[in-house]
Motif scaffolding. Structure first.
Motif, mmCIF file in Angstrom:
data_model
loop_
_atom_site.group_PDB
_atom_site.id
_atom_site.type_symbol
_atom_site.label_atom_id
_atom_site.label_comp_id
_atom_site.label_asym_id
_atom_site.label_seq_id
_atom_site.Cartn_x
_atom_site.Cartn_y
_atom_site.Cartn_z
ATOM 1 N N ARG A 133 0.813 -1.223 0.000
ATOM 2 C CA ARG A 133 0.000 0.000 0.000
ATOM 3 C C ARG A 133 0.845 1.270 0.000
ATOM 4 N NH1 ARG A 133 -5.098 1.002 0.729
ATOM 5 N NH2 ARG A 133 -5.479 -1.195 1.133
ATOM 6 N N GLU A 134 1.965 1.252 0.689
ATOM 7 C CA GLU A 134 2.751 2.478 0.854
ATOM 8 C C GLU A 134 3.517 2.868 -0.399
ATOM 9 O OE1 GLU A 134 2.475 4.435 3.472
ATOM 10 O OE2 GLU A 134 0.979 2.986 4.160
ATOM 11 N N HIS A 135 3.774 1.927 -1.299
ATOM 12 C CA HIS A 135 4.607 2.287 -2.450
ATOM 13 C C HIS A 135 4.058 1.819 -3.797
ATOM 14 C CE1 HIS A 135 6.248 -1.654 -1.073
ATOM 15 N NE2 HIS A 135 6.290 -1.895 -2.371
ATOM 16 N N PRO A 161 -4.844 2.279 -2.667
ATOM 17 C CA PRO A 161 -3.767 3.071 -2.074
ATOM 18 C C PRO A 161 -4.021 4.566 -2.328
ATOM 19 C CG PRO A 161 -3.054 2.154 -4.159
ATOM 20 C CD PRO A 161 -4.436 1.605 -3.906
#
Length: 236
Positions: A133-135, A161
């Motif tokens: 999710r973060e990248h 995301p």
């Protein structure tokens, strides 16, 4: 509005994408240079777009073949200040994890695109989007008014995301203008998401309309190759 130049890779060459009809793609003819080699074209596209981000769609991988990993690495090494958004037909968490291991330290400069057209089921989608999710960036894909989304990503904005691509394949290379209605409908589902449009941009006026509709960036290829869009002079 941020311009993200796109190269579509097929069998080691940059090809011209038109309406997502991948079997008909042919090596690019560009005003930027005579070559269709990615290492020749990519820096010229980035310069014309005034961008430090390059979108690479690996059509070999998207159609079931192997990822053109050596070309991705060569682009990263040739363009040390550039970040690559990589659409490599990722279908599961394991594929993204394997890519990041192979890239080693270079992985920090590669953002995987999780495309709804590549995900087979809801479980695969949730696991990919949760784990990265973060990248990662989610691409919500459609063609001819139909969703390319067996996993149901469009119906679950809570999975998404922060960054989401609104990909209308019919608009790619078609010079018919951007699909702003779809962009607005996605924006209504997740007003807090950063939306990136794809396809249909013809000129600076289209970019302005896209920005007014809520896009924060747009994927562009044909208008850059043909010289109809040049961010160095247009103030895009």
């Amino acid at each position: 509005m941020q311009l993200i130049p796109v190269i579509d890779l097929m069998a080691g060459q940059v090809v011209r994408g038109v309406r997502g009809e991948r079997s008909a793609y042919r090596p690019i003819r560009s005003s930027l240079c005579e070559s269709s080699a990615p290492l020749e074209l990519a820096p010229r596209l980035l310069e014309r777009a005034v961008s430090d981000t390059l979108y690479v769609a690996d059509l070999d991988a998207l159609t079931g073949g192997a990822l053109q990993f050596d070309i991705v690495v060569a682009l990263l090494d040739r363009l040390p200040a550039v970040h690559i958004w990589l659409d490599g037909g990722f279908r599961a968490v394991a594929a993204i994890d394997a890519l990041r291991r192979r890239l080693g330290a270079r992985a920090a400069r590669v953002t995987p695109i999780v495309a709804s057209e590549s995900l087979a089921d809801a479980e695969s989608a949730r696991r990919c989007l949760d784990a990265h999710r973060e990248h990662c960036i989610l691409s919500l894909d459609r063609r001819q008014g139909s969703l390319l989304d067996a996993a149901g990503c469009h119906a679950h904005p809570e999975w998404w995301p922060q960054r989401v691509i609104v990909m209308t394949l019919d608009s790619v290379g078609a010079e018919a203008g951007p699909d702003l209605d779809t962009l607005r409908s996605v924006r209504a589902l997740r007003p807090d998401a950063q939306l990136i449009g794809a396809g249909g941009i013809r000129d600076a006026a289209d970019l302005q309309r896209a920005a007014e509709a809520g896009a924060q960036a747009w994927l562009v290829a044909s208008a850059l190759h043909d010289g109809r869009l040049d961010a160095r002079h247009a103030g895009a």
